[in-house]
Design a protein around this motif. Structure first.
Motif, short mmCIF file in Angstrom:
data_model
loop_
_atom_site.label_atom_id
_atom_site.label_comp_id
_atom_site.label_asym_id
_atom_site.label_seq_id
_atom_site.Cartn_x
_atom_site.Cartn_y
_atom_site.Cartn_z
N ASN A 82 0.86 -1.16 0.00
CA ASN A 82 0.09 -0.01 0.02
C ASN A 82 0.78 1.18 0.02
O ASN A 82 1.51 1.71 0.99
CB ASN A 82 -0.77 0.05 1.13
CG ASN A 82 -2.10 -0.69 1.03
OD1 ASN A 82 -2.97 -0.80 -0.01
ND2 ASN A 82 -2.37 -1.62 2.11
N LEU A 111 -6.27 3.09 1.36
CA LEU A 111 -5.61 1.71 2.17
C LEU A 111 -6.38 0.68 2.56
O LEU A 111 -6.20 -0.21 2.48
CB LEU A 111 -4.16 2.35 2.92
CG LEU A 111 -3.46 1.59 3.54
CD1 LEU A 111 -2.04 2.16 4.11
CD2 LEU A 111 -3.93 0.86 4.77
N THR A 115 -7.08 -2.95 1.18
CA THR A 115 -6.49 -4.09 1.93
C THR A 115 -7.83 -5.02 2.14
O THR A 115 -7.74 -6.15 2.18
CB THR A 115 -5.96 -3.61 3.30
OG1 THR A 115 -5.06 -2.51 3.02
CG2 THR A 115 -5.62 -4.52 4.09
N ASN A 132 2.48 -1.64 4.60
CA ASN A 132 1.83 -0.17 4.40
C ASN A 132 3.05 0.57 4.28
O ASN A 132 4.00 0.77 5.13
CB ASN A 132 0.98 -0.02 5.67
CG ASN A 132 -0.23 -0.79 5.49
OD1 ASN A 132 -0.67 -1.39 4.30
ND2 ASN A 132 -0.64 -1.51 6.70
#
Ligand code: NAP
Length: 282
Positions: A82, A111, A115, A132
């Protein structure tokens, strides 16, 4: 078969370097962003292992279409990076609520949405990695960076919770925190700050801060240092919860963690030049 990785924000800077580096390390990479013409150029640099995929992380339909395309190739994703991100710089008081919301839409809710969309396949497989991309600003918030820094603090918090939640499912979560890296990101931030240089209330502070801030990205390391940290997080048997890139910026995090806030404030003011403005107001 190569492990497959989805990288968001791969049309520039850190995402681009990460997509190319991972492809050279043998991963199959799905490089996503909104600008497909840029992605096509990058896909030529990955030894045939980069597939461009259009995806806007703020648009659920676009996320679903991208994941359908990947699934259509018979691929189950092993990793998600991400990385897609935006900034908003300026005095807390003067940044509009739409500007605040916009940066949260990309850096946090985008994000989250990507996810959530990828997790079911990883959970079913009982394996996976989520990386991340945070920021040093997710630990140390400079003045005029409140909107951006708060999104990156959110990334730190949600990643801690997610890491603990997903451990029983065989999915590992890491945050990679870049310091100032030489990418187009810094240029956008400087342009945003420039809008406030003549501000009646904050202009003097902004000018001083900007003079320091302008030097950070152009003199920063290239994005490959972040790509290497991502690769480590994807391949280490026991990945760290956090990687700082470049590694020598870890001292700044230690400063934040161990020194009292008042002392940290004074050190930062000395570094960025704002000490002089505090003296005038004291
Ligand atoms: N450079 C630094 O010094 C630094 C430091 C700390 C953290 N970071 C973080 O590192 C990440 C990458 O930054 P960078 O320096 O590589 O910046 P960059 O060169 O400006 O690249 C940003 C990337 O994000 C993508 N993006 C932006 N909004 C998007 C959206 N709505 N949907 C999909 N993609 C989107 C852009 O692609 P499109 O415009 O084509 O969609 C682009 O590929 C960000 O999360 C940033 O916060 C950077």
């Amino acid at each position: 078969m190569y492990n497959s990785i989805l990288v968001t924000g791969a049309s520039s800077g850190i995402g681009e370097a990460t997509a190319i580096h991972l492809a050279h390390q043998g991963f199959r990479v799905f490089a996503s962003a909104r600008r497909t013409e840029k992605l096509k150029e990058i896909s030529g640099l990955g030894g045939g292992r980069i597939t461009p995929v259009q995806m806007d992380v703020t648009d659920e339909n676009s996320i679903n279409a991208a994941l359908e395309k990947i699934a259509g190739e018979g691929v189950k994703l092993y990793g998600l990076v991400n990385n897609a991100g935006a900034s908003a710089m300026g005095p807390f008081e003067k940044l509009s609520l739409p500007e605040w919301r916009s940066v949260f839409e990309t850096n946090v809710f985008g994000l989250v949405a990507v996810t959530q969309a990828v997790l079911p396949q990883m959970r079913k497989a009982g394996r996976g990695r989520i990386i991340n991309i945070g920021s040093l600003a997710g630990r140390i918030a400079s003045p005029f960076q409140s909107a951006y820094a708060s999104t990156k603090h959110a990334v730190e918090g949600l990643s801690d919770s997610l890491r603990r939640e997903l451990a029983p499912h065989g999915i590992k979560v890491s945050v990679v925190r870049p310091g100032a890296i030489n990418t187009p990101f810094g240029q956008h931030e400087q342009e945003m700050l420039a809008q406030f240089e003549d501000d009646y209330d904050y202009g003097e502070q902004v000018k001083i801060f900007k003079a320091w801030f302008d030097r950070q990205h152009p003199t920063g390391p290239p994005p490959i240092v972040v790509a290497e940290a991502v690769h480590e997080a994807l391949t280490a048997e026991r990945p760290h919860s956090r990687y700082t890139a470049p590694k020598d910026m870890t001292y700044a995090v230690a400063l934040r963690n161990f020194l009292p806030s008042g002392l940290t404030d004074r050190i930062l003011e000395r570094v960025n030049g704002l000490e002089s403005t505090r003296k005038k107001k004291d």
